[in-house]
Scaffold this motif. Structure first.
Motif, mmCIF file in Angstrom:
data_model
loop_
_atom_site.group_PDB
_atom_site.id
_atom_site.type_symbol
_atom_site.label_atom_id
_atom_site.label_comp_id
_atom_site.label_asym_id
_atom_site.label_seq_id
_atom_site.Cartn_x
_atom_site.Cartn_y
_atom_site.Cartn_z
ATOM 1 N N CYS A 99 0.917 -1.399 -0.027
ATOM 2 C CA CYS A 99 0.042 0.013 -0.174
ATOM 3 C C CYS A 99 0.788 1.247 -0.138
ATOM 4 C CB CYS A 99 -0.813 0.019 1.097
ATOM 5 S SG CYS A 99 -1.745 -1.412 1.340
ATOM 6 N N ARG A 103 0.935 0.119 -4.794
ATOM 7 C CA ARG A 103 -0.426 0.792 -4.534
ATOM 8 C C ARG A 103 -1.322 -0.199 -5.173
ATOM 9 N NH1 ARG A 103 -1.219 6.492 -4.856
ATOM 10 N NH2 ARG A 103 -2.298 6.132 -6.529
ATOM 11 N N ARG A 106 -5.564 0.493 -0.905
ATOM 12 C CA ARG A 106 -5.773 1.647 -0.066
ATOM 13 C C ARG A 106 -4.982 1.116 1.470
ATOM 14 N NH1 ARG A 106 -6.361 6.349 -1.180
ATOM 15 N NH2 ARG A 106 -7.294 6.809 0.673
ATOM 16 N N ASP A 145 -9.144 -4.535 -4.552
ATOM 17 C CA ASP A 145 -7.828 -4.088 -4.975
ATOM 18 C C ASP A 145 -8.022 -3.324 -6.240
ATOM 19 O OD1 ASP A 145 -8.823 -5.603 -7.291
ATOM 20 O OD2 ASP A 145 -7.289 -6.725 -7.692
ATOM 21 N N SER A 146 -6.761 -2.842 -6.585
ATOM 22 C CA SER A 146 -6.609 -1.706 -7.572
ATOM 23 C C SER A 146 -5.517 -2.199 -8.880
ATOM 24 C CB SER A 146 -5.878 -0.304 -6.817
ATOM 25 O OG SER A 146 -6.206 0.756 -7.740
ATOM 26 N N TYR A 154 -0.094 -2.376 -10.660
ATOM 27 C CA TYR A 154 -1.440 -1.967 -10.026
ATOM 28 C C TYR A 154 -1.661 -0.503 -10.962
ATOM 29 C CZ TYR A 154 2.629 0.498 -8.050
ATOM 30 O OH TYR A 154 3.867 1.138 -7.840
ATOM 31 N N SER A 157 -4.156 5.388 -10.992
ATOM 32 C CA SER A 157 -5.279 6.147 -10.031
ATOM 33 C C SER A 157 -5.880 4.874 -9.406
ATOM 34 C CB SER A 157 -6.186 6.881 -10.772
ATOM 35 O OG SER A 157 -5.456 7.676 -11.765
ATOM 36 N N TRP A 158 -6.209 4.974 -8.182
ATOM 37 C CA TRP A 158 -7.321 3.988 -7.236
ATOM 38 C C TRP A 158 -8.325 3.780 -8.267
ATOM 39 C CZ3 TRP A 158 -4.693 1.813 -3.703
ATOM 40 C CH2 TRP A 158 -3.603 2.459 -2.959
ATOM 41 N N ALA A 162 -11.303 0.205 -4.700
ATOM 42 C CA ALA A 162 -10.289 0.170 -3.778
ATOM 43 C C ALA A 162 -10.800 1.067 -2.308
ATOM 44 C CB ALA A 162 -9.113 1.031 -4.245
ATOM 45 N N TYR A 163 -11.745 2.030 -2.728
ATOM 46 C CA TYR A 163 -12.462 2.672 -1.509
ATOM 47 C C TYR A 163 -13.216 2.051 -0.483
ATOM 48 C CZ TYR A 163 -9.864 6.696 -3.634
ATOM 49 O OH TYR A 163 -9.044 7.429 -4.437
#
Ligand SMILES: C[S@@+](CC[C@H](N)C(=O)[O-])C[C@H]1O[C@@H](n2cnc3c(N)ncnc32)[C@H](O)[C@@H]1O
Length: 353
Positions: A99, A103, A106, A145-146, A154, A157-158, A162-163
Motif C-alpha cells: 500500500c 499501491r 488503500r 484491489d486496484s 497496479y 489512479s485508485w 479500492a475505497y
C-alpha cells in the motif's frame, strides 16, 4: 471467488456436462486446480474430489472449497470470520509493502489485512479452518484491489472499488470430504488411481505465482524479500513452471500424461497457447479414444480490460475478444452428436434445467 487468469468459471457447465456423460465416475483429480472452482462444482455433483496446485494460495483455496466439510466447519467458520471482521486495522509489513511502496490496496484496507492475517497466525487454527479464514481474507482483498486482475502491476489512479471497506464473507463451503494438496503436478499425478483426471495446465508464458504473488504472501505470511515496481516475491524467479515455457511445455505435458492413472481424462486447452492444438490432439490420442468440443470463450480479464505496462498505463488495444476453449475427452465411450452438442451448449442447457 478471486479474479484469476484462465479460470474456468464460464466453462463449468460444459465440464459438468462432460462428466455427466461418463459412466461410473466417483473419484476425480483436478491436477492444476487454481481457484478450485472446478473441484468445488464437481464436489457439488457428489463426486469425491482431490484438488492439487503447486502454489500455496491455490492449495488454500482447494482446502477450503474441496477438502473442508461444511458439516464440520460452517458454524465455527461463521463465528471466526465475524470475530476477524470486527478487528481494527493495524498497519504492518503488508501495508508497507503493498500500500505504501506499491499501491495494490488503500492503506486502510492494507492495515485490515495486517491485523486479520496476524490474528489468524496467532490463533494456531486447525489447517482446514485456517484455510477457510485465509480464503475469506484473500477474497475480501480481491474485491477491493486496484489492479486489472493481475498483480504484475497496479493502476495509476485508485480503482473505485479500492475505497470500499475490506469485508470478510464466509466462503461457500460444501458438505462432504475431499482432499487438497500443494504438489508439483507430476508428484500428485503419481499418487493414486482415479476414475477421472481433469487437466487444465497453464498454456502460455504468464506465471501464476508472478501474477498472484500477493495472495502467495498472504497465505505463507513469510514476509519475503520483494523486488520491482510490483513488489514480487524474489522466489517468483526460482519457482517457475515448465508449463509456462515454450521449450518445456510439451515434455512437461507428456510427462504428466504418462504419470496419471485414470479411466478417463478431461483436458482443457486454449487455441492461443504455446502448445498447438494439433500437438495436443497427437499427445492425447496416444492415450486412447479422443473426442473434442470447442467452446467460444471471452478472453482473459486483462485482455478484456486492456493492455498495460508495469506502471499500470494503458499501452495498447486488445485484439479479438473471444478465443476457443477446447475440452478434450480421452478414453470415453463414443458420444453421439447429440451428447457432444449438449456439452458444447451446456450453458443454455443448464439455464433450461
Ligand atoms: C489454467 S490454471 C487452472 C485454473 C483452474 N482450472 C480454475 O478454474 O481456476 C493452471 C494452474 O496450474 C498451476 N500450476 C502451474 N504449474 C504447475 C505444476 N507444475 N504443478 C502443479 N500446478 C501447477 C498454476 O498455479 C495454476 O493455478
Amino acid at each position: 471467488m478471486i479474479k484469476y487468469l484462465g479460470s474456468k468459471r464460464r466453462v463449468l457447465p460444459h465440464i459438468a456436462a462432460c462428466v455427466g456423460a461418463l459412466p461410473h465416475v466417483r473419484t476425480v483429480l483436478d491436477l492444476f486446480s487454481g481457484t478450485a472452482r472446478v473441484g468445488h462444482s464437481l464436489k457439488r455433483l457428489g463426486l469425491t474430489v482431490h484438488a492439487n496446485d503447486h502454489n500455496a494460495y491455490a492449495a488454500a483455496l482447494a482446502t477450503c472449497y474441496v477438502q473442508a466439510d461444511a458439516r464440520r466447519w460452517l458454524r465455527t467458520a461463521e463465528r471466526l470470520i465475524a470475530e476477524l471482521d470486527a478487528l481494527s486495522g493495524e498497519p504492518g509489513w503488508f501495508t508497507a509493502t503493498y500500500c505504501d511502496r506499491a499501491r495494490f490496496f488503500r492503506p486502510e484496507n492494507g492495515a485490515r489485512v495486517d491485523a486479520i492475517r496476524s490474528r489468524i497466525a496467532a490463533l494456531g487454527l486447525e489447517p482446514e479452518l485456517e484455510a477457510i479464514a485465509l480464503v475469506s481474507l484473500i477474497e475480501a482483498a480481491d474485491r477491493v484491489d486496484s489492479t486489472v486482475g493481475l498483480q504484475m502491476a497496479y493502476l495509476k489512479s485508485w480503482a473505485p472499488r479500492a475505497y470500499n471497506r475490506l469485508t470478510l464473507r464466509v466462503p461457500e463451503l460444501l458438505p462432504g470430504r475431499g482432499k487438497a494438496t500443494c504438489l508439483d503436478a507430476l508428484d500428485a499425478a503419481r499418487a493414486r488411481r482415479y476414475d477421472l483426471v481433469y487437466l487444465d495446465p497453464p498454456y502460455n508464458q504468464h506465471s501464476y505465482l508472478g501474477n498472484y504473488h500477493v495472495w502467495e504472501s498472504v497465505v505463507r505470511w513469510d514476509q519475503p524479500d520483494v523486488y520491482g515496481v510490483a513488489m514480487k516475491r524474489t522466489d517468483v524467479k526460482e519457482r517457475g513452471s515448465a508449463f509456462n515455457r515454450k521449450r518445456t511445455i510439451e515434455p512437461a505435458f507428456r510427462a504428466v500424461l504418462d504419470a496419471v492413472r485414470a479411466r478417463y481424462l478431461i483436458v482443457s486447452f486454449n487455441d492461443e497457447g504455446h502448445l498447438g492444438l494439433e500437438t495436443v490432439r497427437g499427445l492425447l490420442g496416444e492415450r486412447g479414444s479422443l473426442q473434442e468440443v470447442a467452446i467460444a470463450h471471452p478472453r482473459y480479464i486483462g485482455h478484456r480490460i486492456g493492455i498495460y505496462n508495469p506502471a499500470g498505463e494503458k499501452v495498447g488495444t486488445p485484439g479479438h475478444a473471444r478465443n476457443h476453449e477446447h475440452l478434450f475427452l480421452v478414453g470415453a465411450p463414443p458420444l453421439d452428436e447429440r451428447a457432444l452438442e449438449r456439452i458444447a451448449g451446456a450453458e443454455l442447457h443448464a439455464r433450461i434445467a
